[in-house]
Each structure stands twice: as C-alpha cells, then as structure tokens.
Design an enzyme around this catalytic site. Sequence first.
Site, PDB file in Angstrom:
ATOM      1  N   ASP A 180       5.875   4.424   5.242  1.00  0.00           N
ATOM      2  CA  ASP A 180       6.792   3.461   5.850  1.00  0.00           C
ATOM      3  C   ASP A 180       6.917   2.175   5.031  1.00  0.00           C
ATOM      4  OD1 ASP A 180       4.090   3.035   6.660  1.00  0.00           O
ATOM      5  OD2 ASP A 180       4.731   1.736   8.292  1.00  0.00           O
ATOM      6  N   HIS A 181       6.188   2.119   3.908  1.00  0.00           N
ATOM      7  CA  HIS A 181       6.279   0.960   3.017  1.00  0.00           C
ATOM      8  C   HIS A 181       6.836   1.313   1.636  1.00  0.00           C
ATOM      9  CE1 HIS A 181       3.845  -1.855   5.587  1.00  0.00           C
ATOM     10  NE2 HIS A 181       3.541  -0.685   6.128  1.00  0.00           N
ATOM     11  N   HIS A 201       5.964  -5.757  11.763  1.00  0.00           N
ATOM     12  CA  HIS A 201       5.313  -4.437  11.771  1.00  0.00           C
ATOM     13  C   HIS A 201       4.892  -4.056  13.198  1.00  0.00           C
ATOM     14  CE1 HIS A 201       2.469  -1.219  10.445  1.00  0.00           C
ATOM     15  NE2 HIS A 201       3.278  -1.153   9.399  1.00  0.00           N
ATOM     16  N   HIS A 261       0.851  -1.191   0.000  1.00  0.00           N
ATOM     17  CA  HIS A 261       0.000   0.000   0.000  1.00  0.00           C
ATOM     18  C   HIS A 261       0.886   1.240   0.000  1.00  0.00           C
ATOM     19  CE1 HIS A 261       0.923  -0.587   4.230  1.00  0.00           C
ATOM     20  NE2 HIS A 261       0.476   0.621   4.520  1.00  0.00           N
TER      21      HIS A 261
END
Length: 314
Positions: free
Chosen positions: A66-67, A273, A62
């Site tokens: 942070d990704h 996570h 997504h």
Amino acid sequence: MQVTFLGTSSGVPTLNRNVSAMVLKPPQRSELWLFDCGEGTQHQFIRSNLKLSQIKKIFITHMHGDHIYGLPGLLASIGLAGSSSGIELYGPAPLKNFIDSCLYNSSSRLAYSLKFHRVENAANNKEILFEDSELEVKTAPLKHRIPSFAYRVNQKTRPGRFDIEKAKSKGIPPGPVYADLQRGEEVRLEDGRIFSGKEFCGPPRPGVSMVYCTDTVYTESAIEISRKADLLIHESTYSYKETEMAYERGHSTATMAAQIAAKANVDQLILTHLSPRYTPGNQTCPNDLLNEAKAIFPNTQLAKDFLQIDINKS
C-alpha cells in the site's frame, strides 16, 4: 513549504481515501517531492493541481504494497511524458530490485535518469540523507513488521528580510549587488564605498520542518526525529480500543501518535493512514480518532485526500 495528501487510507483504498501518498512542495522551487506511492497515486495526481513532471525526489518508507504498488506505473508514465530531467529515489534496499524487476518484466524503459539511494546507513548512523544550500533530509528507523523509515525535511535558516528602501537611500543601485547584500556579504561599489549586508537585513529567519512517520508502532526513534518539528504527519491506523492489535501489527493508535507529538514538542500533528474500518456511520469513525488524539495533543488535524497544508512558523 506545502504538503498535499493524495492517499490517507491504510492497507486498501476506500471510496474517499486512496492508499498512502503525500507530496511536499519545497519553498520557491518548481519541483515536488513524493512520499510513498500506493496504488493509484498517479490517478490522484490527475485529480489534483499537481504535475507528475515536477517530481524530482521520491521517498519510500517501507516495502508494503500500500506504499509502493503505484510506483512502477507512475515512473513509467513520467517516462512516456518525456518531461523529466531525472528523479532521485530514496528507500529501503529491496526497493531497487522491485523497481528494476517491474520495469524489466514489463519491457519499460525510462527516458530519464533514475538514481537510487539506500536509506539504511543514514538512518542507523544518524547521517544526513540529502542536503543542499536550502534544505536537508534526515531519516530514522521505525518499529514495524518489516524495516520502515521516517523522513524529516528541514528548511535551513534564511537571511533576514532585505530592506530595499534603506539600500536605495544609501545610493546603492539596484542589481546583483542586492543579492550579495541579502546574503549578508560585504560589497564594494564602483565609487569605493563599502557596505555590509548586515546593515540592510533583519534578523535571520528560521526555516520550517516536516516529519513523515509511517508505518510504526510507538517508538522512541519517532520522538527523536520529530523533536520541535513544525508539522508531524503520523500514522494513526487504529483507535486506542485496538491497542493490542496495533502492537501485533506494528501500527499506531491515535493515542500513540498524539503521545509522540506531545513528547517531541511538535507544533502541529496530522493523523493519516487510517484503517478502512473507520468510516462514517460505523461504531468508530475518523472523528473519534481525531478526538482521541486531541485529548492528548490539541493541535491535531485529520488528513483527508487532497488536503493541502502550508507549513509556517507558529
């Protein structure tokens, strides 16, 4: 099949955990598949035994920072190295504009092909996202504040182990014919004799499977895509004590991750996570999340940066 965790923190990095990134090494291939690419991921590659030049596929779950914030720099560095033959990039529709904009506004030009694949149709229609003779990738929608997608990698069933000694005892000369027999094919030798590969192969060997599931709150679609997986990697941002916050922010507790693993009948669960609030010495620490999950699903492990796991059939 092997996975290496390069980032296991949620939101922001900590002293011991970088933000989200995980690498899959497909069996018997000199290539790597990257799942998510938080800021600093290429630094984590440098600290590991993995090579950027071997990345062939990148899967983004997504569009939260942070990704994805590590992706433009990582792609540019691969280009500067000049060692890539091309990368396939999979993710939500906005990902292409994000990458194109970053590269354009930084005057970066890639010295290799970058092919983008939207995942929405495959996820919503339960279609196969990628497939070749050995592997297939599926995706499914998750439940987060923005569109988010899980990925499942399945290794296809392989032929049984080839009995070389038996083939030799039949007077079959070593060479390419052995590969044909191992695939179960029928072969004719120069002397006219005919052999079926089934005579020399053991029972078919089922492949292994891995599911990468983040970011999401508890959802039935996570259970569905994870069914009977050998390894489920699931986000565990919060403790059960923050269940209300988990629902508000679209994240899972360790309890939710364990419930999904149990209902999906997976073999092993790894929690990742983790919220940076859970550090050793605080009122709640990572081991508390682990124990919370193990109370529901005993075969649970806590991810940490640079942890490597070999995925095998139980």
